[in-house]
Design an enzyme around this catalytic site. Structure first.
Site, PDB file in Angstrom:
ATOM      1  N   SER A  47     -44.034  62.254  54.156  1.00  0.00           N
ATOM      2  CA  SER A  47     -43.367  62.824  55.335  1.00  0.00           C
ATOM      3  C   SER A  47     -42.376  63.926  54.983  1.00  0.00           C
ATOM      4  O   SER A  47     -41.966  64.692  55.861  1.00  0.00           O
ATOM      5  CB  SER A  47     -42.674  61.719  56.140  1.00  0.00           C
ATOM      6  OG  SER A  47     -41.599  61.156  55.438  1.00  0.00           O
ATOM      7  N   THR A  89     -41.401  57.204  55.628  1.00  0.00           N
ATOM      8  CA  THR A  89     -40.071  56.879  56.157  1.00  0.00           C
ATOM      9  C   THR A  89     -39.047  57.994  55.954  1.00  0.00           C
ATOM     10  O   THR A  89     -38.026  58.009  56.641  1.00  0.00           O
ATOM     11  CB  THR A  89     -39.535  55.593  55.502  1.00  0.00           C
ATOM     12  OG1 THR A  89     -39.446  55.784  54.086  1.00  0.00           O
ATOM     13  CG2 THR A  89     -40.438  54.411  55.802  1.00  0.00           C
ATOM     14  N   ASP A  90     -39.312  58.934  55.039  1.00  0.00           N
ATOM     15  CA  ASP A  90     -38.306  59.954  54.736  1.00  0.00           C
ATOM     16  C   ASP A  90     -37.894  60.752  55.965  1.00  0.00           C
ATOM     17  O   ASP A  90     -36.706  61.031  56.172  1.00  0.00           O
ATOM     18  CB  ASP A  90     -38.829  60.907  53.657  1.00  0.00           C
ATOM     19  CG  ASP A  90     -38.843  60.267  52.280  1.00  0.00           C
ATOM     20  OD1 ASP A  90     -38.352  59.134  52.137  1.00  0.00           O
ATOM     21  OD2 ASP A  90     -39.359  60.902  51.332  1.00  0.00           O
ATOM     22  N   THR A 107     -45.685  56.170  52.523  1.00  0.00           N
ATOM     23  CA  THR A 107     -45.706  55.030  51.614  1.00  0.00           C
ATOM     24  C   THR A 107     -46.674  53.947  52.068  1.00  0.00           C
ATOM     25  O   THR A 107     -47.300  53.272  51.253  1.00  0.00           O
ATOM     26  CB  THR A 107     -44.295  54.430  51.483  1.00  0.00           C
ATOM     27  OG1 THR A 107     -43.425  55.415  50.906  1.00  0.00           O
ATOM     28  CG2 THR A 107     -44.291  53.195  50.595  1.00  0.00           C
TER      29      THR A 107
END
Length: 359
Positions: free
Chosen positions: A90, A123-124, A43
């Protein structure tokens, strides 16, 4: 001139000169740390159609040089050089990409001209990549990971400050020897503990035992340190790992089926993490199927789907009799990585259990 006045004047001049030498920037410029910024996408490299698009955007489209250019302040605290290794969300990370990233980080840290690494990441699965690096990178030099919950085009984008803070932490002497760190929302977390807890909020990253410290006005302030083995203390050697064995996760729920477990075994799983309800509970009707799976040589590991807490061996389940494993407090996704690394060293159940309790 009165000799006493001359003496006082000389002492004053000497005092001022000594003070100037002691103040950074007066006598000489303070040597900045050399930091390499590795970009993987996510992101923080995303863009939306308008500034009002906070959750609707295209990830992994902005190159590392543009990410750096948006935060020129990072160059006031360190000498920062960028490198684009991936440009992906990710959720697209694989075992092979994990190994590639870990090897590149290791290679860079061996250079005397590199004092620390900063990694931008989606961030996933940021918590998974950071934990893997925490277990495999053999260096005391800081490795700091960050991401953002909002693309750089959004109102109140969080990426720029996260990047500035991450560089500040990587350049801090206090970060040396603390393993891989995650810097988000002004907080410094240990890669071992941190997890994403909310799909959209900027304060999504939490650690069950709290952050290691904070970033205040560009200064890293640590209040505690991780004590479980990591980095140079870790027994896992990247040079001896060509590929990671397949370890999968299956989710526990009411009226659950064995179908997912059987499919994972058929696909080649060497171990399955059972993300059970509560303290890693296994329904009575699943004990038989899981023992069948264990009989085929596939390891069964009990974890909890709750997100935190210790799974106790032989609590309501006969782990010893079943030859099953339990995690300590690792969540299922981190337990998967730890077990994959552990299986490159041993297939003895007792030794594998020791590794879970050790790390």
């Amino acid at each position: 001139m009165n000799p006493s006045v001359v003496s006082i004047s000389r002492r004053l001049v000497c005092s001022l000169l000594l003070t100037a030498c002691a103040i950074p920037g007066l006598a000489q410029e303070v040597k900045k740390q050399n930091i390499v910024l590795i970009a993987t996408g996510g992101t923080i490299a995303g863009a939306g159609a308008s500034s009002a698009n906070i959750g609707v955007y295209q990830a992994a489209v902005v190159a590392v040089d543009k990410i750096m250019a948006a935060v020129p302040e990072i160059h006031t605290i360190a000498n920062v050089k960028g490198e684009q290794i991936f440009q992906i969300g990710s959720h697209n990370f694989t075992n092979d990409r994990l190994l590639q990233l870990a090897r590149r980080v290791t290679e860079l840290l061996k250079s005397e001209g590199v004092d620390g690494i900063v990694i931008t990441h989606g961030t996933d699965t940021l918590e998974e990549t950071s934990y893997f690096l925490n277990l495999t990178v053999k260096s005391n030099k800081p490795v700091v990971m960050l991401g953002s919950m909002r693309p750089g085009t959004a109102l109140s984008a969080d990426g720029p400050l996260n990047l500035y803070n991450a560089v500040a932490v990587a350049a801090s002497k206090e970060a040396v020897g603390k393993g891989t760190l995650v810097v988000m929302n002004d907080e410094i977390h240990s890669a071992r503990d941190v997890t994403k807890t909310n799909a959209t909020r900027v304060d999504t990253f939490k650690s069950p035992y709290g952050p290691l410290g904070l970033v205040v006005e560009g200064q890293a302030r640590f209040y505690r340190a991780p004590i479980r083995p990591h980095t140079v203390q870790s027994e896992f050697d990247l040079d001896k790992i060509q590929a990671l064995p397949q370890v999968d996760i299956a989710y526990g729920y009411q009226n659950m089926s064995r179908a997912a477990y059987d499919a994972l075994v058929a696909s080649g799983a060497k171990a399955i993490i059972h993300a059970g309800v509560g303290g890693g509970s296994v329904p009575e009707y699943m004990v038989g199927p899981l023992n069948e799976i264990r009989g085929k040589g596939v390891f069964v590991v009990r974890a909890t789907r709750t997100g935190s807490g210790v799974v106790i061996r032989n609590n309501s389940v006969k782990d010893d009799a079943n030859d099953w494993l339990v995690v300590d407090d690792q969540n299922p996704q981190k337990a998967r990585l730890l077990l994959a690394l552990a299986l490159t060293k041993t297939t003895d159940t007792k030794e594998l259990q020791k590794i879970f309790l050790k790390y």
